[in-house]
Scaffold this motif. Sequence first.
Motif, short mmCIF file in Angstrom:
data_model
loop_
_atom_site.label_atom_id
_atom_site.label_comp_id
_atom_site.label_asym_id
_atom_site.label_seq_id
_atom_site.Cartn_x
_atom_site.Cartn_y
_atom_site.Cartn_z
N ASN A 4 0.79 -1.23 0.00
CA ASN A 4 0.00 0.00 0.00
C ASN A 4 0.82 1.27 0.00
O ASN A 4 0.26 2.36 0.14
CB ASN A 4 -0.97 0.04 1.18
CG ASN A 4 -1.94 -1.11 1.16
OD1 ASN A 4 -2.49 -1.43 0.11
ND2 ASN A 4 -2.14 -1.76 2.30
N LYS A 5 2.15 1.19 -0.16
CA LYS A 5 2.95 2.39 -0.30
C LYS A 5 2.73 2.95 -1.70
O LYS A 5 2.74 2.22 -2.69
CB LYS A 5 4.43 2.10 -0.06
CG LYS A 5 4.72 1.64 1.37
CD LYS A 5 4.38 2.73 2.37
CE LYS A 5 4.71 2.34 3.79
NZ LYS A 5 3.79 1.36 4.37
N LYS A 6 2.54 4.25 -1.78
CA LYS A 6 2.19 4.90 -3.05
C LYS A 6 3.46 5.49 -3.68
O LYS A 6 4.02 6.46 -3.18
CB LYS A 6 1.14 5.97 -2.81
CG LYS A 6 -0.17 5.39 -2.24
CD LYS A 6 -1.26 6.43 -2.12
CE LYS A 6 -1.06 7.35 -0.93
NZ LYS A 6 -1.30 6.63 0.36
N ILE A 7 3.91 4.87 -4.77
CA ILE A 7 5.14 5.27 -5.44
C ILE A 7 4.79 5.91 -6.78
O ILE A 7 4.13 5.27 -7.61
CB ILE A 7 6.08 4.07 -5.68
CG1 ILE A 7 6.26 3.24 -4.40
CG2 ILE A 7 7.41 4.54 -6.24
CD1 ILE A 7 6.93 3.95 -3.27
N LEU A 8 5.21 7.14 -6.98
CA LEU A 8 5.01 7.83 -8.26
C LEU A 8 6.33 7.77 -9.01
O LEU A 8 7.35 8.30 -8.56
CB LEU A 8 4.59 9.28 -8.01
CG LEU A 8 4.35 10.13 -9.27
CD1 LEU A 8 3.22 9.54 -10.11
CD2 LEU A 8 4.04 11.57 -8.88
N LEU A 9 6.32 7.12 -10.17
CA LEU A 9 7.53 6.97 -10.98
C LEU A 9 7.47 7.92 -12.17
O LEU A 9 6.55 7.84 -12.99
CB LEU A 9 7.65 5.52 -11.48
CG LEU A 9 8.89 5.21 -12.34
CD1 LEU A 9 10.17 5.40 -11.54
CD2 LEU A 9 8.81 3.80 -12.90
N CYS A 10 8.46 8.81 -12.25
CA CYS A 10 8.56 9.75 -13.37
C CYS A 10 9.62 9.21 -14.33
O CYS A 10 10.79 9.05 -13.94
CB CYS A 10 8.95 11.13 -12.88
SG CYS A 10 7.73 11.88 -11.78
N VAL A 11 9.21 8.91 -15.54
CA VAL A 11 10.08 8.27 -16.53
C VAL A 11 10.43 9.28 -17.61
O VAL A 11 9.53 9.83 -18.26
CB VAL A 11 9.39 7.03 -17.14
CG1 VAL A 11 10.31 6.35 -18.13
CG2 VAL A 11 8.95 6.07 -16.05
N THR A 12 11.73 9.53 -17.79
CA THR A 12 12.16 10.50 -18.81
C THR A 12 12.93 9.79 -19.91
O THR A 12 13.30 8.62 -19.78
CB THR A 12 12.99 11.63 -18.18
OG1 THR A 12 14.23 11.11 -17.68
CG2 THR A 12 12.23 12.28 -17.03
N GLY A 13 13.20 10.47 -21.01
CA GLY A 13 13.62 9.85 -22.26
C GLY A 13 15.06 9.40 -22.32
O GLY A 13 15.98 10.22 -22.36
#
Length: 405
Positions: A4-13
């Motif tokens: 239930n840990k909320k991980i936001l992954l930002c993926v760049t080019g």
Amino acid sequence: MLLNKKILLCVTGGIAVYKAVALVSKLSQAGADVKVIMTESAKEFVTPLTFQAMSRNDVFFDTFDEKKSSVIAHIDLADWADLVVVAPATANVIGKLANGIADDMVTTTLLATQAEVWIAPAMNVHMYENKAVIRNITTLHEDGYKFIEPSEGFLACGYVGKGRLEEPEKIVELITERFTTSKYLPLSGKKVVITAGPTRERIDPVRYVSNFSSGKMGYAMAEAAVKLGAETVLISGPVGLDKPAGVTVIDIESAAEMFEAVRTQFDDAAIVIKAAAVADYRPREIQPQKMKKQVGDSVIELERTTDILKTIGSMKTKQILVGFAAETENAVGYGIGKLESKNLDYIIVNDVTDPDAGFGKDTNVVTLLSKNGTHKPFRAMPKKELAILLLETIIKEESDQLNDR
């Protein structure tokens, strides 16, 4: 440990985007809820559909594509996250973030979040050693951003050197360590006592009075307490479940044995959770030999067992006392009555006739009631997931009292 840990992954080019796919998969397998934002350049390497399939969540890439009209997407994501990870992080996004530039979905979200932001660079070795990039990384370090240093090795451009995105397994390991330090274990140093399962009240050597409780909800609560750092004692009636790791289990059979075990563990407990389905009645006399079948009917006289929850409710000092109530009708109404009459801080009620909530099910549907008048319903979900949410809700509301224990 990432349940239930909320991980936001930002993926760049960058070519290392393929590793980000594996990272989402491994985080999801570890129990995390992962959402992904992509830059337009990242979409040139891997499609959003791939990340959607891995995370089972919508993928975001357009600042102006508001998937829910009730919220602003980049603000909602920024507020949602427990942790933000930028992986791979290109020199471009590092430069933008260091200079406060917000011109796409990734950078607007990064500037809006109050969560920790971890940056995992991936680029050519000479780019990584460029003075401008070093200057931007230094700025972000000073601003409080954490970096996952790239490893050395063969790079996609053909060079050998520092610049490879750290392996997904290592990133997951670092994230897990982050959530298992004392700062993120709110029950560290606290004792939690939980009862689970049915009791059996003997009639004779081969028969007993009992109920259909499987113990699954109580065992899930014990596992959740351990994950949140508690010294956990589980007082268990007869069940067919494996003992949870890291939990002290006290096996009992009767209501009298359960009461004695609870009484013994009660004084130094911070939280006591009564999830067991204790028999309300027991035979007044236990026959020493097997009762033989007779012609006609037979009557067994029953007497009341000790109301454990009410008794410890009258004993409590600083303990946070949580009860469970399985009902077949008017669950909330009966729950409110028990909350008051037994001097509870919380009671968790459910209607066992609900197809997602009955005895032995792996899912549950409950409402959390508090002495302060809170009514918080929880939708149908696996009991292990629900247990974490219930405990986290109680911990948040009782932070001051827990600090006094």
